[in-house]
Enzyme design. Structure first.
Site, short mmCIF file in Angstrom:
data_model
loop_
_atom_site.label_atom_id
_atom_site.label_comp_id
_atom_site.label_asym_id
_atom_site.label_seq_id
_atom_site.Cartn_x
_atom_site.Cartn_y
_atom_site.Cartn_z
NE ARG A 39 -7.69 113.16 61.64
CZ ARG A 39 -6.96 112.60 62.77
NH1 ARG A 39 -6.05 113.05 63.27
NH2 ARG A 39 -7.32 111.19 63.01
CE LYS A 210 -1.49 105.90 67.51
NZ LYS A 210 -2.43 106.63 67.12
#
Ligand code: ADP
Ligand code: MG
Length: 408
Positions: A39, A210
């Site tokens: 990132r 998730k």
């Protein structure tokens, strides 16, 4: 969405101007060290573009989930260090607050072509507040870092957070002339290719932990994808929906009915749902727990599935072999532990094959991106590694993303 190029063209020279850049620098850390700097590297081109135009760049970002107050373990200090290594010829300044105090002083003192990275946005309750006024107040302080609405500019480049209505993503864009950064532009253009007329067969692979977050995307995908492959922690809700015992595996019991509905819809629409035929079943969530390969419909009651098994990997590879578009989100197993990393490794290999054959492969999700890098794959093995998991899923769901609509 206005691009940086258009912003630079409209503003002319950026020398003497300060630009607030929202980046996504939420990197995984282990013992204070960055384990995947993807990132950070993905954020550099936008900063570089602005620095080259002479701008004074103030970068704001979050790390982890601090609860609105400073917490040493979520300091961006390790990221500052990495940025300095990656930009050796740029003056990179830092501050130990996000707004006001030392951050404002450092921002005021910036020279042309210099960069300042202030502390974690989420050390401030205003960043994620549900209260519009509280968020707006914090956004004003952020805008003040770049001289306020009269002088400051804003570039939104944290693709991983564009699905969040947060001060640094949404509110500040309403205060300052703004543009979407290069990363946001690149990410959205790839995702657009997935939602408008993808080359077929188009397969979507879902995994990870998730589960309830990700189930929502399935409904929409059943309208666009030709095949849906499911692994990771999510798979046990599917196996349970088929009436199988899942032992102590991750299970969202309240979603079983919903998943049954998805299976029925998929059958009606001719979308092929591919589930694992075997799993690695362990006695505990631990690398040295006893584990063995069992059939997916015969998980012992006292075991938890922590990876898809070898037959499943073979099956998944076959189901991807002729695809021309693949979107993958979520590891196939608890890949951080070596005994449960094979399913993810084999799936990444299958995607790399599709890439080599000229197909478009997209990997989305923080952990998925970290997984393929830590397993030794090159970025070039995939068409695109998205920096945003939740954001890319919501985009595929067809939702309006606040951080994108505010830039329109
Ligand atoms: P992403 O960040 O790529 O969107 P998630 O955050 O949803 O992915 O999930 C990543 C996590 O899922 C990893 O930490 C991995 O250990 C975990 N995981 C994958 N499979 C399982 C499983 N069968 N049981 C428990 N955890 C799992
Ligand atoms: Mg994750």
């Amino acid at each position: 969405m206005q691009t940086i190029d258009a912003l630079v063209a409209a503003q002319g020279d950026l020398r003497g101007r300060r630009v607030l850049v929202r980046s996504d620098l939420n990197v995984p850390l282990s013992d204070g060290r960055i384990t995947d700097d993807g990132r950070v590297r993905a954020s550099l081109p936008t900063w570089q573009r602005l620095l080259d135009a002479g701008a004074r760049v103030v970068v704001v970002a979050h790390l982890g989930r601090p609860k609105g107050a400073p917490e040493a373990r979520y300091s961006l200090a390790p990221v500052v260090e990495r940025v300095r290594e990656l930009l050796p010829s740029t003056t990179v300044r830092s501050a130990d607050t996000t707004v006001g105090g030392s951050a404002q002083e450092a921002a005021d003192a910036l020279g042309d072509g210099e960069l300042l990275l202030v502390e974690n946005l989420r050390f401030n309750a205003g960043e994620t507040s549900k209260d519009d006024a509280e968020r707006a107040a914090f956004a004003s302080e952020l805008a003040a870092l770049v001289g306020g609405p009269e002088q400051g500019l804003f570039v939104s480049d944290g693709f991983g957070v564009v699905h969040r209505k947060q001060a640094s993503v949404y509110d500040v864009a309403q205060l300052l002339p703004h543009a979407g950064g290069g990363l946001v532009e690149a990410e959205t253009s790839v995702l657009q290719r997935l939602t408008t007329d993808p080359a077929r067969p188009y397969a979507v692979v879902l995994g990870g932990a998730k589960v309830s977050d990700k189930l929502a995307v399935i409904e929409n995908l059943l309208g666009t994808a030709d095949r849906l492959l499911v692994g990771g922690g999510m798979v046990f809700t599917f196996l349970a929906a088929q009436g199988h015992e899942v032992g102590t595996s991750l299970l969202e019991a309240d979603q079983v009915e919903t998943v049954r509905g998805y299976l029925a819809t998929a059958a009606e629409r001719g979308v092929e749902v591919v589930l694992p035929v075997d799993v690695i079943a362990a006695t505990a969530f631990s690398a040295d727990a006893e584990h063995e390969v069992v059939a997916a419909d015969a998980i012992p009651a006292d075991r938890m599935g922590l990876d898809i098994g070898p037959e499943s990997s073979k099956l998944f590879a076959e189901k991807l072999a002729d695809t021309r578009t693949v979107f993958w989100n979520g590891p196939m197993g608890a890949f951080e532990m070596a005994p449960y990393a094979e399913g993810t490794r084999e799936l990444a290999k299958a995607l790399a094959e599709v890439t080599r054959a000229g197909g478009l492969t997209v990997v989305g999700g923080g952990d998925s991106a970290a997984a393929v890098r830590s397993l030794g794959f090159a970025d070039s093995d995939f068409g695109h590694i998205s920096t945003g998991g939740g954001a890319s899923l919501e985009y595929l769901e067809g939702k309006t993303l606040p951080g994108l609509s505010v830039l329109a």
